[in-house]
Enzyme design. Structure first.
Site, short mmCIF file in Angstrom:
data_model
loop_
_atom_site.label_atom_id
_atom_site.label_comp_id
_atom_site.label_asym_id
_atom_site.label_seq_id
_atom_site.Cartn_x
_atom_site.Cartn_y
_atom_site.Cartn_z
CD GLU A 51 -2.85 1.28 2.32
OE1 GLU A 51 -2.79 0.49 3.27
OE2 GLU A 51 -3.80 2.07 2.13
CB CYS A 249 -7.53 2.76 3.93
SG CYS A 249 -8.07 1.83 5.35
CG ASN A 380 -8.94 -2.27 2.19
OD1 ASN A 380 -8.30 -3.31 2.24
ND2 ASN A 380 -8.77 -1.30 3.06
CD GLU A 381 -9.64 -2.52 7.75
OE1 GLU A 381 -9.81 -1.31 7.97
OE2 GLU A 381 -8.66 -3.15 8.16
O1 AHR Z 1 -2.22 -1.42 6.76
C1 AHR Z 1 -2.70 -0.17 7.13
C2 AHR Z 1 -4.21 -0.07 7.05
O2 AHR Z 1 -4.82 -0.91 7.96
C3 AHR Z 1 -4.81 -0.48 5.74
O3 AHR Z 1 -4.78 0.52 4.81
C4 AHR Z 1 -6.22 -0.81 6.10
O4 AHR Z 1 -6.81 -1.74 5.25
C5 AHR Z 1 -6.13 -1.26 7.53
O5 AHR Z 1 -7.02 -0.61 8.34
#
Ligand code: AHR
Length: 657
Positions: A51, A249, A380-381
């Site tokens: 990321e 994110c 993603n999350e």
């Molecule tokens: O790894 C850091 C962040 O942690 C990522 O962007 C997210 O997916 C998670 O909350």
């Protein structure tokens, strides 16, 4: 009385010396049943999560040295400064001016450019780079810019160190009134960690510049616009099973307007629209107002990187939802077409023939062969009913047209409770392919949960441990450390992942990279500055596991016993039995590893990662304080007499007859 005390002391000392230490007690028997191998281990088992956080892309893996090369940051002169010099006409008469303009730009995606108004020869300005510009003695850098001029015909560049000492010089020349790209190569005389790039114009008149770049010639595979060599080498050494990109994110964006859109990240780099990085203003305690995304590292480069390091590409796409911790904006179901189209077109970009519109772009970028994309992450999350509704729209379209592509779905931000439980129930009902679990938990949690998957349902969705890392102080705490305690706890947990490889098909530590002067999130697997990098103990745990993963699970007992954690596998390609043992104890532990159903055909290759100090860390000065060491052992009478070092991870590779 004194005599008696002395006698007692002597007896105690004698007792301590003569009593066997833990290492000399009866050895723990570890039984490995190679006659009954279990399920296959996915070749994607241990991979990497990338990321653009902590300056991982711009300022890191993407080695452009000029910050805000296209003048597209919110403050278009971020990173740029005038060189103030006395004008011959007096203090109130500047030698020139910097004028940011948008009329008749280089192209639509790159609307701003810099007009340098030169009133007196020798007017100049400089760029500070990403926390300085790292340069190496003897190395060559491509200095380039798009220029349009109504007068001056040349622009001079110098590189200077902190004391203003010049270490490199170059010149672009021959400008006319049309935008054109000019390039020259500059060789540096010295190594400097934080240099600056100075630009001067020696003729009076106006000069328009854009996409000012200083790029190392010596990139990974020597590619122009290529990646930083030392960092890719560290990734490649992991032999990762997959590469998840671009996050995280960052996929979601804090708002939908700044979500990750892969289509704006491919093709000519001057056409890739710069946007704010979502980590720019995420943490008040770690503001990074100069953090933007140039997308010089875009989807083509991610696919190419995955191919280079032998990893399956795993792109994660926005599913019509911005980060649920931030704006939580959602695209209406009637607005999802664009998002779904992006997913379908991505499959074409990666796998389609060169005759398809997006396959053609891949071919034009230099890769006529497909990238063999097999999985896509939808969101993603994310979590909750809004997510499920949107997933259904994606799944209907993607499964209808590309049943061969597996879809990865999210289970929210935490490894248990709500919304984790209800997301899992939903994914089971919908028979999803792969569920992405995230755990940023304490080292203790990792050691206590080595059996997490022992009782998972064996049918239905598979597990992707998509983001995990032991947090020594607490999630998002800047006090977190990449120390041996965190790393060995992750190793203990990973034995459980491997033993349950029939359910867990992928796992990745997160985040991956961090610039020492520009990070937002700790811990991270690899730390770097402008010139150097090192792997943390956590990185080496990943490496030891990913390099010794095997193709089939082998039963082993005990699996978790008083700080001992084990797993075993067969590598059907190399014909080796692989055993992993983690000793989370301050004392060494003697073990007899009994091999049944297996005849060894030679010496055992042993890899050990150990440190008796749980707070041990690696650093630039001591990059391998905790790093794997190799040795050899013999199998005698169907067993290995092993001495597991205090706080150690040991891997045994035994060749089969
Ligand atoms: O790894 C850091 C962040 O942690 C990522 O962007 C997210 O997916 C998670 O909350």
């Amino acid at each position: 009385m004194r005599k008696r005390i002395w006698f007692a002391v002597v007896m105690l000392v004698l007792l301590a010396v003569t009593l066997p230490g833990r290492g000399q007690q009866n050895p723990t028997v570890i039984s490995v049943d190679a006659a009954h191998p279990g399920a296959a281990i996915s070749s994607t088992m241990f991979g990497i999560f990338f990321e653009d956080i902590n300056f991982a892309a711009d300022g890191g893996l993407y080695p452009e040295r000029v910050k805000n090369r296209s003048f597209e940051f919110q403050e278009p002169l971020t990173g740029w400064h005038e060189i103030l010099g006395l004008s011959s006409k007096g203090l109130d008469q500047p030698k020139g001016e910097l004028d940011v303009r948008t009329d008749d730009p280089l192209n639509k995606s790159n609307p701003h450019y810099l007009r340098v108004r030169v009133y007196e020869p020798g007017y100049g300005f400089w760029n500070s780079g990403f926390r300085g510009i790292g340069l190496e003695s003897g190395a060559e850098y491509r200095f380039s810019a798009y220029v349009r001029s109504s007068g001056p015909k040349a622009m001079r560049a110098t590189l200077t160190d902190g004391s203003g000492h010049q270490i490199g010089i170059g010149k672009l020349e021959g400008f006319d009134e049309h935008w054109k790209r000019y390039e020259t190569v500059i060789r540096m005389d010295s190594t400097v960690q934080r240099a600056q790039l100075n630009l001067f114009v020696d003729e009076v008149g106006n000069l328009d510049v854009d996409m000012v770049s200083l790029f190392p010639a010596d990139t990974w595979k020597q590619r122009p616009n290529g990646l930083r060599k030392d960092l890719v080498q560290l990734l490649s050494d992991l032999h990762p099973g997959f590469l998840r990109f671009p996050g995280g994110c960052i996929v979601e964006g804090r708002q939908l307007a700044t979500r990750y859109r892969w289509k704006t990240t491919v093709g000519d780099i001057s056409q890739r629209q710069t946007i704010i990085n979502r980590w720019n203003d995420e943490f008040d305690q770690k503001p990074a107002p100069d953090y933007f995304q140039s997308f010089g590292l875009g989807f083509y480069e991610y696919f190419q990187l995955a191919e280079d390091i032998g990893a399956e590409p795993l792109p994660i796409l926005n599913c019509g939802m911005a980060c649920q911790f931030n704006s939580s904006e959602t695209a209406g179901l009637n607005q999802l077409d664009e998002y779904v189209r992006d997913a379908l077109d991505l499959i074409d970009f990666a796998n389609g023939p060169a005759t398809s519109p997006w396959g053609k772009i891949r071919e034009q970028m230099g890769h006529p062969e497909p990238f063999h994309l097999k999985m896509i992450g939808v969101g993603n999350e994310q979590w909750g009913p809004r997510y499920v509704e949107r997933y259904k729209v994606f799944a209907a379209a993607l499964k209808a047209q590309h049943p061969e592509i597996k879809l990865v779905v999210a289970a929210g931000p935490a490894p248990s409770g709500e919304p984790f439980e209800s997301m899992w129930a939903t994914w089971r009902d919908l028979n999803a392919d792969i569920v992405d679990e995230h755990y940023y938990m304490s080292p203790e949690w990792f050691r206590a949960n080595t059996g997490r998957y022992d009782h998972y349902n064996r049918s239905g969705p598979k597990v992707f441990a998509g983001e995990y890392a032991a947090q020594t102080a607490g999630m998002t705490s800047s006090e977190n450390r990449n120390n041996w305690k965190a790393a060995i706890s992750e190793a203990s947990f990973m034995t459980g992942l491997e033993r349950n490889a029939d359910v867990v098909q992928m796992a990745s530590y997160a985040p991956l990279l961090a610039h020492v002067d520009a990070w937002q999130w700790k811990p991270d697997a690899i730390w770097f500055d402008n010139l150097h990098s090192y792997g943390t103990p956590n990185y080496y745990v990943q490496k030891v596991f990913a390099n010794n993963v095997g193709t089939r699970i082998v039963p082993v007992t005990p699996q978790a016993d008083g700080g001992l954690y084990t797993s075993a596998s067969l590598d059907e390609h190399t014909h080796e039995l692989i055993i992993k043992a983690v000793n989370y104890n301050a004392e060494s532990r003697s073990a007899e590893i009994r091999l049944s159903g297996f005849h060894s055909a030679g010496t055992v290759k042993v890899t050990t990662l150990a440190n008796s100090n749980l707070t041990a860390e690696n650093s630039f000065d001591s990059p391998t304080a905790v790093a794997p060491q190799s040795s050899r052992l013999e199998v005698k009478s169907g067993a290995i007499a092993a001495m597991l070092r205090p706080y150690s991870v040991t891997v045994y590779r035994i060749p089969a007859e």
